[in-house]
Design an enzyme around this catalytic site. Structure first.
Site, mmCIF file in Angstrom:
data_model
loop_
_atom_site.group_PDB
_atom_site.id
_atom_site.type_symbol
_atom_site.label_atom_id
_atom_site.label_comp_id
_atom_site.label_asym_id
_atom_site.label_seq_id
_atom_site.Cartn_x
_atom_site.Cartn_y
_atom_site.Cartn_z
ATOM 1 N N HIS A 83 116.687 77.527 -6.595
ATOM 2 C CA HIS A 83 117.890 77.801 -7.394
ATOM 3 C C HIS A 83 117.755 77.276 -8.820
ATOM 4 O O HIS A 83 118.502 77.680 -9.708
ATOM 5 C CB HIS A 83 119.144 77.232 -6.722
ATOM 6 C CG HIS A 83 119.339 75.757 -6.859
ATOM 7 N ND1 HIS A 83 118.961 74.858 -5.896
ATOM 8 C CD2 HIS A 83 119.890 75.025 -7.858
ATOM 9 C CE1 HIS A 83 119.278 73.634 -6.287
ATOM 10 N NE2 HIS A 83 119.844 73.706 -7.484
ATOM 11 N N ASP A 129 115.281 77.162 -0.157
ATOM 12 C CA ASP A 129 115.511 76.838 -1.570
ATOM 13 C C ASP A 129 114.317 76.056 -2.112
ATOM 14 O O ASP A 129 114.403 74.868 -2.424
ATOM 15 C CB ASP A 129 116.816 76.019 -1.686
ATOM 16 C CG ASP A 129 117.231 75.771 -3.115
ATOM 17 O OD1 ASP A 129 116.663 76.402 -4.023
ATOM 18 O OD2 ASP A 129 118.140 74.935 -3.319
ATOM 19 N N SER A 228 118.514 68.307 -8.848
ATOM 20 C CA SER A 228 117.995 69.422 -8.054
ATOM 21 C C SER A 228 116.509 69.644 -8.308
ATOM 22 O O SER A 228 116.043 69.563 -9.445
ATOM 23 C CB SER A 228 118.739 70.710 -8.396
ATOM 24 O OG SER A 228 120.041 70.709 -7.914
#
Length: 323
Positions: A83, A129, A228
């Site tokens: 992402h 992901d 992230s």
């Protein structure tokens, strides 16, 4: 806190303002919580302590800028969350050094490969992901720039429940808080998938390739906006570090609320990684000689106690959108 209140969010940050309704999955950018700024309740890294850590700044097609973390896994490749790079047009990478303003290396690439089962058109939390970045240059390793070993395929579904892990990044130090100039790190405790899934009300996002981790000794310890794509690391059977997770999602209640944070295990993806990169990152834990890692140094700072832990997304906003 009841399981029904737990929302799962990608550890990304954008400028969306609307809060999600209960049960929705969304990017961490939509996580909004009021709190004093304080990775969450962790410590500043020493120079060269985490030489595999990368900082990413990605530009989207509309010109928006996002921040994420990543790791060096080879002189020409980095590992991050899908992402973070999804539909980005360029990626600026900082490597080496703990301060964002003083990286040893600063370069740009446009080449990334996300797992084929990750749908880049969907702006929701989803499994798989994980992605790799091609540096388009060969990094020269030194004390500040080093690769990290990936989780072995033999351990791809290992239960890390109650095992001490470490995560790091330049993400916000509190939900909606500030992003640090200096790399931060924190210990977390592995959380079994069963307990993690229950914490999020049986969410289908927690699958076999997920690894979850909760606070280590202070409830507010977690990843946050801007983290992230960064690493979750364990000291493995041979006393050396292995990356066992890629930072992916947190609870929509915030970064410091006590819910587990979610990561993607690299172990199940070795075949795909080799297909994309031409490199075999796998290794055999049974062929190593088990050693006892050195005892950890005393923490130079004590995390604030008495703070309520709210696991939230790990991206940090700096006038930019963060993944």
């Amino acid at each position: 806190m009841t399981a029904g209140r737990a929302l799962v969010f990608v550890l990304a940050l954008s400028w969306a303002n609307a809060l999600p309704t209960p049960g929705e999955l969304d990017f961490v950018e939509n996580v909004r919580d009021v709190g004093m700024p304080r990775i969450v309740s962790g410590w500043e890294a020493e120079e060269g302590q985490i030489p595999y850590q990368l900082s990413l700044r990605m530009v989207a097609k509309n010109g928006a800028v996002f921040s994420c973390g990543a790791t060096i896994i080879h002189s020409e490749w980095g590992l991050t969350a899908a992402h973070c790079t999804a539909e980005r047009v360029t990626i600026v990478i900082r490597a080496g050094g703990r301060a964002l303003s003083r990286p040893q290396l600063l370069f740009e690439t446009t080449d990334y490969y996300n797992h084929p089962e990750y749908d880049e058109s969907l702006t929701i939390v989803q499994p798989h992901d994980i992605g790799v970045i091609k540096f388009n240059r060969v990094l020269e390793f030194n004390d500040l720039v080093q690769p990290i070993r990936l989780q072995a395929s033999a351990d791809k579904y290992k239960n890390y429940d109650m095992i001490r892990l470490q995560t790091s990044g330049w993400g916000r130090t509190w939900t909606n808080g500030v992003g640090p100039e200096v790399l931060n790190w924190v210990y977390l405790l592995g959380t079994s998938n069963a307990r993690c899934r229950a914490a999020f009300g049986g969410s289908p996002i927690v699958v076999d390739s997920t690894i979850c981790a909760s606070n280590y000794n202070v409830t507010s310890q977690s990843t946050c906006q801007g983290d992230s794509g960064g690493p979750l690391v364990v000291i493995d059977v041979d006393g050396l570090p292995s990356e066992v997770g890629v930072t992916s999602f947190v609870s929509g209640t915030g970064c410091h609320t006590g819910f587990p944070a979610g990561f993607i295990r690299p172990g199940p993806y070795h075949e795909w990684l080799t297909e994309v990169t031409g490199i075999d990152f796998d290794w055999d834990p049974s062929s190593t000689t088990p050693t006892s890692p050195s005892p950890p140094e005393e923490d130079s700072e004590e995390s604030e106690e008495g703070e309520e832990d709210t696991s939230s997304s790990s991206s940090s906003e700096e006038g930019e959108e963060d993944d």
